[in-house]
Design a protein around this motif. Structure first.
Motif, PDB file in Angstrom:
ATOM      1  N   SER A   1      -3.204 -20.417  19.666  1.00  0.00           N
ATOM      2  CA  SER A   1      -2.748 -21.470  20.583  1.00  0.00           C
ATOM      3  C   SER A   1      -1.349 -21.911  20.150  1.00  0.00           C
ATOM      4  O   SER A   1      -0.927 -21.640  19.022  1.00  0.00           O
ATOM      5  CB  SER A   1      -3.713 -22.653  20.516  1.00  0.00           C
ATOM      6  OG  SER A   1      -3.966 -22.984  19.166  1.00  0.00           O
ATOM      7  N   ALA A   2      -0.661 -22.608  21.067  1.00  0.00           N
ATOM      8  CA  ALA A   2       0.698 -23.068  20.750  1.00  0.00           C
ATOM      9  C   ALA A   2       0.691 -23.981  19.527  1.00  0.00           C
ATOM     10  O   ALA A   2       1.655 -24.001  18.754  1.00  0.00           O
ATOM     11  CB  ALA A   2       1.284 -23.787  21.959  1.00  0.00           C
ATOM     12  N   LEU A   3      -0.395 -24.726  19.351  1.00  0.00           N
ATOM     13  CA  LEU A   3      -0.556 -25.592  18.174  1.00  0.00           C
ATOM     14  C   LEU A   3      -2.010 -25.529  17.736  1.00  0.00           C
ATOM     15  O   LEU A   3      -2.894 -25.315  18.572  1.00  0.00           O
ATOM     16  CB  LEU A   3      -0.284 -27.061  18.535  1.00  0.00           C
ATOM     17  CG  LEU A   3       1.127 -27.519  18.805  1.00  0.00           C
ATOM     18  CD1 LEU A   3       1.090 -28.976  19.259  1.00  0.00           C
ATOM     19  CD2 LEU A   3       1.992 -27.391  17.550  1.00  0.00           C
ATOM     20  N   ALA A   4      -2.253 -25.755  16.442  1.00  0.00           N
ATOM     21  CA  ALA A   4      -3.636 -25.930  15.987  1.00  0.00           C
ATOM     22  C   ALA A   4      -4.102 -27.309  16.443  1.00  0.00           C
ATOM     23  O   ALA A   4      -3.298 -28.246  16.531  1.00  0.00           O
ATOM     24  CB  ALA A   4      -3.705 -25.822  14.470  1.00  0.00           C
ATOM     25  N   ASN A   5      -5.390 -27.410  16.724  1.00  0.00           N
ATOM     26  CA  ASN A   5      -5.945 -28.693  17.128  1.00  0.00           C
ATOM     27  C   ASN A   5      -5.715 -29.762  16.045  1.00  0.00           C
ATOM     28  O   ASN A   5      -5.485 -30.936  16.355  1.00  0.00           O
ATOM     29  CB  ASN A   5      -7.443 -28.506  17.386  1.00  0.00           C
ATOM     30  CG  ASN A   5      -7.966 -29.567  18.288  1.00  0.00           C
ATOM     31  OD1 ASN A   5      -8.488 -30.564  17.816  1.00  0.00           O
ATOM     32  ND2 ASN A   5      -7.782 -29.384  19.587  1.00  0.00           N
ATOM     33  N   GLY A   6      -5.772 -29.336  14.781  1.00  0.00           N
ATOM     34  CA  GLY A   6      -5.547 -30.272  13.677  1.00  0.00           C
ATOM     35  C   GLY A   6      -4.175 -30.927  13.785  1.00  0.00           C
ATOM     36  O   GLY A   6      -4.018 -32.117  13.503  1.00  0.00           O
ATOM     37  N   ASP A   7      -3.169 -30.156  14.212  1.00  0.00           N
ATOM     38  CA  ASP A   7      -1.827 -30.732  14.351  1.00  0.00           C
ATOM     39  C   ASP A   7      -1.753 -31.703  15.533  1.00  0.00           C
ATOM     40  O   ASP A   7      -0.961 -32.644  15.509  1.00  0.00           O
ATOM     41  CB  ASP A   7      -0.778 -29.619  14.480  1.00  0.00           C
ATOM     42  CG  ASP A   7      -0.460 -29.015  13.115  1.00  0.00           C
ATOM     43  OD1 ASP A   7      -0.482 -29.763  12.121  1.00  0.00           O
ATOM     44  OD2 ASP A   7      -0.215 -27.797  13.050  1.00  0.00           O
ATOM     45  N   VAL A   8      -2.575 -31.464  16.549  1.00  0.00           N
ATOM     46  CA  VAL A   8      -2.618 -32.411  17.675  1.00  0.00           C
ATOM     47  C   VAL A   8      -3.220 -33.728  17.183  1.00  0.00           C
ATOM     48  O   VAL A   8      -2.721 -34.822  17.490  1.00  0.00           O
ATOM     49  CB  VAL A   8      -3.448 -31.838  18.852  1.00  0.00           C
ATOM     50  CG1 VAL A   8      -3.468 -32.810  20.018  1.00  0.00           C
ATOM     51  CG2 VAL A   8      -2.897 -30.477  19.292  1.00  0.00           C
ATOM     52  N   GLN A   9      -4.263 -33.624  16.371  1.00  0.00           N
ATOM     53  CA  GLN A   9      -4.886 -34.851  15.832  1.00  0.00           C
ATOM     54  C   GLN A   9      -3.913 -35.610  14.938  1.00  0.00           C
ATOM     55  O   GLN A   9      -3.835 -36.835  14.982  1.00  0.00           O
ATOM     56  CB  GLN A   9      -6.140 -34.489  15.037  1.00  0.00           C
ATOM     57  CG  GLN A   9      -7.256 -33.963  15.909  1.00  0.00           C
ATOM     58  CD  GLN A   9      -8.435 -33.502  15.068  1.00  0.00           C
ATOM     59  OE1 GLN A   9      -8.890 -34.209  14.178  1.00  0.00           O
ATOM     60  NE2 GLN A   9      -8.932 -32.322  15.333  1.00  0.00           N
ATOM     61  N   ILE A  10      -3.153 -34.866  14.127  1.00  0.00           N
ATOM     62  CA  ILE A  10      -2.169 -35.531  13.246  1.00  0.00           C
ATOM     63  C   ILE A  10      -1.084 -36.204  14.096  1.00  0.00           C
ATOM     64  O   ILE A  10      -0.695 -37.344  13.842  1.00  0.00           O
ATOM     65  CB  ILE A  10      -1.572 -34.518  12.239  1.00  0.00           C
ATOM     66  CG1 ILE A  10      -2.650 -34.118  11.230  1.00  0.00           C
ATOM     67  CG2 ILE A  10      -0.355 -35.090  11.523  1.00  0.00           C
ATOM     68  CD1 ILE A  10      -2.249 -33.010  10.256  1.00  0.00           C
ATOM     69  N   ALA A  11      -0.630 -35.501  15.154  1.00  0.00           N
ATOM     70  CA  ALA A  11       0.404 -36.094  16.033  1.00  0.00           C
ATOM     71  C   ALA A  11      -0.122 -37.369  16.695  1.00  0.00           C
ATOM     72  O   ALA A  11       0.598 -38.375  16.798  1.00  0.00           O
ATOM     73  CB  ALA A  11       0.841 -35.073  17.089  1.00  0.00           C
ATOM     74  N   ALA A  12      -1.402 -37.348  17.115  1.00  0.00           N
ATOM     75  CA  ALA A  12      -1.976 -38.540  17.762  1.00  0.00           C
ATOM     76  C   ALA A  12      -2.026 -39.694  16.758  1.00  0.00           C
ATOM     77  O   ALA A  12      -1.657 -40.835  17.072  1.00  0.00           O
ATOM     78  CB  ALA A  12      -3.370 -38.220  18.292  1.00  0.00           C
TER      79      ALA A  12
END
Ligand code: NDP
Ligand code: PYC
Length: 334
Positions: A182-193
């Motif tokens: 994916s364009a980003l790992a889900n973990g990085d989405v959680q960190i960004a949030a």
């Protein structure tokens, strides 16, 4: 008071082990998983470091994952090991089959391990780097839970499905890359949030299928896009086939934890293929790899995959692993 806490790798690993034991893991599983997350934190793999512990604890409490599972290993053929993780973490299942896989790879020149009924919630490089340190090339894939839309689609079907590769080289540290499809790992989405950052354009969709850079919109019923359009989408497809079709595990879209409140780990599968480079025709293999890497640097690529992690590892070995005070308190609370 400083806002960071510094721990040695051994101390961090002990702390994680205590948490896992307290929440129902066997001693073997706790040691294996504590090591995995401690080395991820050491290497600065923040999306799969200590940040994952609350989700692991909540999953263990939910009864979705068996922290005491004892994997069963099948010697299927000269080139294939099959492991049923029996609803436990994937890493102990790999550990259980690893010696047989190594023996087969050394005998046949190539071998694979197919793991099913397994929960992989960590970074993938810790699974492949040790093979390269043993002189082998390793390629691994793992599927997760449906959070990624196929190219052109609007509904998630794929997991963030990473692929990791490791090869020996002349330098001591192997060359390793490890990347989500994916364009980003889900973990990085959680960190960004959590940190209030926007996502890069082209990484996510909201629940209505509209492009968004808002991490919370992706987490609240939205989805991620594959990296590189149709090309990343095909890699995610391959990962599903190798991790579920081949192993007997679940596709990412089949993961259903609705009966287990608090569950957050994917119950899917993992495949690893290992090759003995000494059986190839390119002797000496390590110097051929080095020749290519030298060319990349001469062409202007200053950073190779793994460079950042190894630099973090060296720093942590000298100075310890820095956690924020919040991270440390979160671990103590668990
Ligand atoms: P990144 O995009 O951060 O990095 C991918 C790879 O590219 C790494 O090997 C990295 O090396 C390398 N790299 C990054 N930037 C550069 C650069 N500028 N030049 C050269 N190489 C570079 O990884 P992802 O966000 O895609 O994945 C993060 C982690 O999430 C992975 O460990 C993955 O296994 C894990 N993950 C786990 C899942 C699971 O189901 N268990 C699902 C999805 C992801 P370096 O490490 O040295 O920075
Ligand atoms: O970061 O995408 C991710 C992920 C999924 C499962 C474990 N990590």
């Amino acid at each position: 008071m400083t806002d960071t806490v510094t721990l040695s790798l051994a101390a961090l690993q002990r702390l994680l082990e205590e948490i896992l034991l307290r929440h129902g893991c066997s001693a073997d599983v706790a040691a294996c998983i504590a090591h995995n997350y401690a080395i991820a934190e050491q290497d600065g793999a923040k999306s799969h470091g200590v940040f994952r512990l609350p989700a692991i604890v909540s999953t263990l409490k939910s009864g979705w994952l068996d922290g005491k599972a004892v994997p069963s290993v099948d010697d299927v053929s000269p080139g294939l090991v099959r492991v049923d993780a029996r609803n436990g973490f994937t890493q102990p299942a790999l550990a259980a089959g690893r010696a047989l896989l190594l023996e087969k790879a050394k005998t046949c020149g190539i071998a694979a391990i197919a793991i099913r009924n397994s929960h992989h919630f960590g970074a993938l490089w810790p699974d492949v780097e040790p093979f390269a340190r043993d002189g082998l090339i390793a390629l691994s894939v793992v599927n997760s839970m449906a959070t990624v839309v196929p190219h052109g689609g609007t509904k998630p079907v794929y997991g963030t499905n990473p692929i990791a590769f490791a090869t020996p080289r002349e330098a001591d540290d192997p060359l390793v890359f490890d990347q989500a499809s994916s364009a980003l790992a889900n973990g990085d989405v959680q960190i960004a949030a959590r940190e209030g950052h926007a996502l890069p354009a082209g990484a996510g969709l909201d629940r209505y299928g509209n492009p968004t850079t808002d991490p919370q919109a992706v987490l609240d019923g939205g989805a991620l896009l594959p990296f590189g359009g149709h090309k990343g989408s095909s890699i995610a497809l391959m990962v599903e086939i190798l991790c579920a079709g081949l192993t007997g595990g679940q596709f990412s879209f089949e993961v259903d934890w609705s009966e287990h409140e608090g569950a957050l780990t994917p119950k899917t599968g993992q495949t690893i293929i290992v090759l003995d480079p000494e059986r190839g025709a390119s002797a000496p293999f390590r110097s051929r790899v080095e020749q290519l890497l030298t060319k990349l640097r001469a062409a202007g690529q200053e950073r190779l995959p793994g460079d950042r992690r190894y630099a973090n590892r060296r720093r942590a070995q000298l100075n310890g692993i820095s956690l924020t005070r919040d991270e440390h308190e979160m671990l103590l609370a668990l």
